[in-house]
Design a protein around this motif. Sequence first.
Motif, PDB file in Angstrom:
ATOM      1  N   HIS A  12       0.820  -1.105  -0.003  1.00  0.00           N
ATOM      2  CA  HIS A  12      -0.009  -0.136  -0.029  1.00  0.00           C
ATOM      3  C   HIS A  12       1.043   1.245  -0.177  1.00  0.00           C
ATOM      4  O   HIS A  12       0.402   2.305  -0.591  1.00  0.00           O
ATOM      5  N   LYS A  13       2.003   1.215   0.430  1.00  0.00           N
ATOM      6  CA  LYS A  13       2.833   2.298   0.474  1.00  0.00           C
ATOM      7  C   LYS A  13       3.575   2.486  -0.911  1.00  0.00           C
ATOM      8  O   LYS A  13       3.352   3.617  -1.530  1.00  0.00           O
ATOM      9  N   ARG A  16       0.528   4.072  -3.035  1.00  0.00           N
ATOM     10  CA  ARG A  16      -0.314   5.337  -2.230  1.00  0.00           C
ATOM     11  C   ARG A  16      -0.578   6.136  -3.111  1.00  0.00           C
ATOM     12  O   ARG A  16      -1.783   6.757  -3.216  1.00  0.00           O
ATOM     13  N   CYS A 191      -9.149  -2.327  -0.961  1.00  0.00           N
ATOM     14  CA  CYS A 191      -8.939  -1.466   0.341  1.00  0.00           C
ATOM     15  C   CYS A 191     -10.406  -1.559   0.921  1.00  0.00           C
ATOM     16  O   CYS A 191     -11.075  -0.621   0.989  1.00  0.00           O
TER      17      CYS A 191
END
Length: 364
Positions: A12-13, A16, A191
Amino acid sequence: MKVPFIDLSLQHKALREQALDALAATYDAIRFCLGKDVTDFERNFSVTLGYPRALGMNSGTSPLHVASLCGGFGPGDEVIVPPFTFISSAWGISYAGATPKFSDIEEGTFNLDPEKLEEAITPKTKGIVVVHLFGQPARMDEIMAIARKHNLFVVEDCAQAAGARYKGTPVGVIGDAGTFSFYPTKNLGGCGEGGAFVSRRADVFEKARLLRVHGSARRYHHDMVGFNFRMDGFQGAMLNVKLPHLASWNARRQAIARRYIAGIKSADVILPQAVDYGASVYHQFTIRHPRRDALREHLAKCEIGTDLIYPVALHQQACYAHLGCKPGSLPVAEKACATCVSLPIFPELTDAQVGHVIESVNAF
Ligand SMILES: *Cc1c(COP(=O)(O)O)cnc(C)c1O
């Protein structure tokens, strides 16, 4: 060296900026329920994985419910399902008012054993829910031959197998209906909550499309009792960002599995069986060990996270106690519950972490 069982933060980083841009576009366009992001995802998912068509839904459990209704499962019917899987594999059967009938798995792949399938069939049997567990396709030729002989509707639960193929055909369109989950920990994780429905049959797909949105093809006209199983626009947007990475994520899972298989050398460890009809996409890498709990404790001391997937078989769950399945009635599944342990296998694991897991298992 720390090796978490799963760590979703790295993925997810990395995504982002792209993800937040996509969310902003969906927000600004006010595309909240289905809409362009979801139809784009349905098309991208179909084209990328090889499906004629797909429906985005609000979870992986909802398409299992819809598939049961498409199969005409109802009160008085029995539907075969493996006992070693996540509980949702059976929920669709129960939601439709039918009765799950558990049939044992094979040792090597943890999937339905075609050899035992026919013993589970009775005059009441209406269908089979096949699970491609841990990303490993089940033996579909044998299962489909039995299904055809007995005129059974086949649902494929592909929640753990996005991207997997059986003899070249993507899982989900071999039987009559296929279902996916995009729960964040799945190979293609959204998500939040999400799922999808696929079918090679236009009639089944059309019924699923109506069931997804209030049984309605035309606004305020309801042809059947339906549901609100719509996918959120935000979820479609997130899945469009992630889908292009699925193939490389699955390839990395397979590379890690190859290293585990080549590196783990212990007389007591039983590795997952590799088969020639369809490679696993390794949602889990689950081994068996006669002293599983002690092995887990040892690995915990080596700072390695593990999980028990699954510790209790479906026929031994309280919710299905009324079905009266005796302990020992499904011995392979029960033994799997007692001896299995899943090792870390998410794509972002480093080679050094994989090496540490191998050394630590071998040192036990
Ligand atoms: C995750 C999963 C589901 C259910 O998906 P949800 O999105 O959590 O509803 C169904 N079957 C199997 C085998 C799963 O692993």
